[in-house]
Design a protein around this motif. Sequence first.
Motif, short mmCIF file in Angstrom:
data_model
loop_
_atom_site.label_atom_id
_atom_site.label_comp_id
_atom_site.label_asym_id
_atom_site.label_seq_id
_atom_site.Cartn_x
_atom_site.Cartn_y
_atom_site.Cartn_z
N VAL A 124 42.88 22.70 39.62
CA VAL A 124 42.54 23.73 38.63
C VAL A 124 43.84 24.39 38.19
O VAL A 124 44.53 24.99 39.02
N ASP A 136 41.21 19.24 36.42
CA ASP A 136 39.77 19.43 36.25
C ASP A 136 39.44 20.58 35.30
O ASP A 136 38.41 20.54 34.62
N ALA A 137 40.31 21.59 35.25
CA ALA A 137 40.05 22.75 34.38
C ALA A 137 41.33 23.56 34.24
O ALA A 137 42.27 23.43 35.03
N VAL A 139 42.18 27.61 33.74
CA VAL A 139 41.70 29.00 33.68
C VAL A 139 42.87 29.88 33.28
O VAL A 139 43.89 29.90 33.98
N LYS A 293 37.07 34.15 37.84
CA LYS A 293 36.66 32.93 37.13
C LYS A 293 37.26 31.69 37.78
O LYS A 293 36.60 30.64 37.89
N VAL A 297 35.10 28.55 39.39
CA VAL A 297 35.35 27.12 39.11
C VAL A 297 35.63 26.38 40.41
O VAL A 297 35.07 25.31 40.67
N THR A 298 36.49 26.95 41.25
CA THR A 298 36.86 26.32 42.52
C THR A 298 35.64 26.13 43.41
O THR A 298 35.42 25.04 43.97
N SER A 300 32.49 26.00 42.61
CA SER A 300 31.56 25.03 42.04
C SER A 300 32.03 23.59 42.28
O SER A 300 31.23 22.72 42.64
N ILE A 301 33.34 23.36 42.12
CA ILE A 301 33.87 22.02 42.37
C ILE A 301 33.74 21.65 43.85
O ILE A 301 33.37 20.53 44.20
N VAL A 307 32.80 21.67 37.00
CA VAL A 307 33.18 22.91 36.31
C VAL A 307 31.95 23.52 35.66
O VAL A 307 31.25 22.83 34.90
N VAL A 312 33.03 27.56 30.21
CA VAL A 312 33.97 26.86 29.33
C VAL A 312 33.86 27.37 27.90
O VAL A 312 32.77 27.43 27.33
#
Length: 367
Positions: A124, A136-137, A139, A293, A297-298, A300-301, A307, A312
């Motif tokens: 992330v 992966d994302a 932020v 946030k 995200v972390t 959830s992964i 994500v 998003v």
Amino acid sequence: MKNKLISGLAMGAIALMGMTACSSPASSGDTNAGGSGKVFMLLPFSTTPRYEERDAPGFIAAMKKLSPNAEVSVNNANGDASKQQQQVEDAITKGASLIVLVAPDPNLASGALGVAAQAKVPVVLYEHDAKGGTADAFVRFDSLVVGQEQGKRAAEVINKMPGQGIKVARVMGNAGDFGTVNTTKGQDEYLKPLIDSGKIQVACEQNVQGWDPTKAQSFVEDCLTKTGNGIQLVISQNDGMAGGAIAALTTQNLQGKVAVTGGQDAELRALQYIAQGLMDSTVYKEIPLLADKAAEVTSSILAGKGVPAGLVNGEFDTGVAKIPSIAVKPETVTVDSLQRVVDDGLVTWKQICEGAEKQPVCVQNLK
């Protein structure tokens, strides 16, 4: 000999030297809704103290709530991209389940991203972009809005100045960084019309490697020499470099006489400068919200859910892949709106007014 950068820029920095466990698994219960595993948050440098003082502690606190069975460790690359890649390799060796990466130089992050991708460890990106690999994302705070806020405030200051050809110095971050490029673009929406009309003249401008305050100080000192102390405004893209500019102005007894605007992060030292009348403004980033946030995200992964789609609001192109982006909007803070940061509980008026107790804003708020 050049004066040392005003020491307050580094005040309160937390030393995170070496891989240190900052959160341990919950001792009871089997609350695994947020997933479990080893999370490594890799910071970019200490020259911007927010990462050690606010971002890392905020992320750790949020993870304790969302993923009590996860273990969070933090390390700082101290501005060295090669060192950060080694930290990624070390994290993988130690069984990393996910890496939160704040690249010291996004243009040199491909090695770190490649190592993580090969090991199939999710990454992330946090606040800083990273090029030449996948993640992966991302932020982040909305850097275009940061620039727009900075440019709008600078234009307000400039339009109060009489005459044409006002000499301006622009201090910008790492050349080519997503954040630097977009911040500059946002500033230009307000500054270019003033340049085209002749209201301002950009006498000096420079990208500063690593957003280093001492390098920013040297740049402004050189600019003052070049212009015969003729600079009337410094526009800085973050608080640390604004502090460097103030240090340079101080060597010529111009502190408080030459406006310093822009800034971002609302660091304590910057808020103190604003109260003292040495700095006009900063762009406040609600770091606890960003850290929350990133933790969402972390978690959830880690739980195998990927994500969260509801977070998003854009995408970012690393040059190799387009990844989901979660952008948070910032806002400008001036002497008239310092209460905004106090209300969020990040600082107190006593802290802001240290050494400036007789300034009108402090007299009013220290009652």
